[in-house]
Design a protein around this motif. Structure first.
Motif, PDB file in Angstrom:
ATOM      1  N   PHE A  47     -40.386  23.240  20.957  1.00 45.40           N
ATOM      2  CA  PHE A  47     -38.955  23.383  21.205  1.00 45.40           C
ATOM      3  C   PHE A  47     -38.750  23.763  22.658  1.00 45.40           C
ATOM      4  O   PHE A  47     -39.531  24.538  23.209  1.00 45.40           O
ATOM      5  CB  PHE A  47     -38.360  24.511  20.340  1.00 45.40           C
ATOM      6  CG  PHE A  47     -38.331  24.211  18.871  1.00 45.40           C
ATOM      7  CD1 PHE A  47     -37.201  23.652  18.287  1.00 45.40           C
ATOM      8  CD2 PHE A  47     -39.412  24.510  18.061  1.00 45.40           C
ATOM      9  CE1 PHE A  47     -37.162  23.392  16.937  1.00 45.40           C
ATOM     10  CE2 PHE A  47     -39.386  24.254  16.705  1.00 45.40           C
ATOM     11  CZ  PHE A  47     -38.262  23.681  16.140  1.00 45.40           C
ATOM     12  N   GLU A  63     -33.162  24.965  22.662  1.00 47.19           N
ATOM     13  CA  GLU A  63     -33.307  24.739  21.222  1.00 47.19           C
ATOM     14  C   GLU A  63     -33.812  25.995  20.522  1.00 47.19           C
ATOM     15  O   GLU A  63     -33.347  26.337  19.437  1.00 47.19           O
ATOM     16  CB  GLU A  63     -34.303  23.609  20.951  1.00 47.19           C
ATOM     17  CG  GLU A  63     -33.838  22.230  21.275  1.00 47.19           C
ATOM     18  CD  GLU A  63     -34.959  21.222  21.084  1.00 47.19           C
ATOM     19  OE1 GLU A  63     -34.663  20.163  20.496  1.00 47.19           O
ATOM     20  OE2 GLU A  63     -36.102  21.480  21.512  1.00 47.19           O
ATOM     21  N   THR A  80     -31.025  28.500  19.973  1.00 40.19           N
ATOM     22  CA  THR A  80     -30.051  28.134  18.953  1.00 40.19           C
ATOM     23  C   THR A  80     -30.660  28.018  17.564  1.00 40.19           C
ATOM     24  O   THR A  80     -29.944  28.108  16.573  1.00 40.19           O
ATOM     25  CB  THR A  80     -29.339  26.810  19.309  1.00 40.19           C
ATOM     26  OG1 THR A  80     -30.304  25.778  19.408  1.00 40.19           O
ATOM     27  CG2 THR A  80     -28.574  26.951  20.609  1.00 40.19           C
ATOM     28  N   GLN A  81     -31.986  27.845  17.477  1.00 39.25           N
ATOM     29  CA  GLN A  81     -32.636  27.651  16.180  1.00 39.25           C
ATOM     30  C   GLN A  81     -33.674  28.730  15.872  1.00 39.25           C
ATOM     31  O   GLN A  81     -34.614  28.494  15.113  1.00 39.25           O
ATOM     32  CB  GLN A  81     -33.293  26.272  16.143  1.00 39.25           C
ATOM     33  CG  GLN A  81     -32.293  25.149  16.263  1.00 39.25           C
ATOM     34  CD  GLN A  81     -32.944  23.804  16.075  1.00 39.25           C
ATOM     35  OE1 GLN A  81     -33.849  23.647  15.265  1.00 39.25           O
ATOM     36  NE2 GLN A  81     -32.476  22.825  16.823  1.00 39.25           N
TER      37      GLN A  81
END
Length: 84
Positions: free
Chosen positions: A8, A12, A15-16
């Motif tokens: 990632f 990313e 956010t994840q």
């Protein structure tokens, strides 16, 4: 040989994060990269076995009748150089 780690980018990962942690908890390794270059690796920690407290192994470990006799204690002390 195992599959390559999932990668990632930093945005990313921000956010994840919850999803990444879930994957790691299930044994996956995740790589975090910046501008396409790996900079961090997220790996699962080893499981900690919790004991129920003092005496949690009571009755589960056999011991001889003389395990705490003066003779046994003297032998142990002698092994550690504690007897004169």
């Amino acid at each position: 040989m195992g599959e390559p780690a999932t990668q990632f980018n930093i945005h990313e990962a921000k956010t994840q994060l919850s999803r990444i942690i879930d994957r790691v908890e299930h044994g996956e390794t995740v790589i975090i990269s910046r501008a396409g270059h790996p900079v961090a690796q997220v790996v699962p920690l080893p499981r900690v076995h919790r004991r129920s407290g003092r005496g949690s192994l009571a009755g589960r470990m056999p011991r001889s009748a003389d395990w705490d006799s003066p003779e046994t204690n003297d032998e142990i002390a002698d092994d550690f150089g504690m007897l004169s």
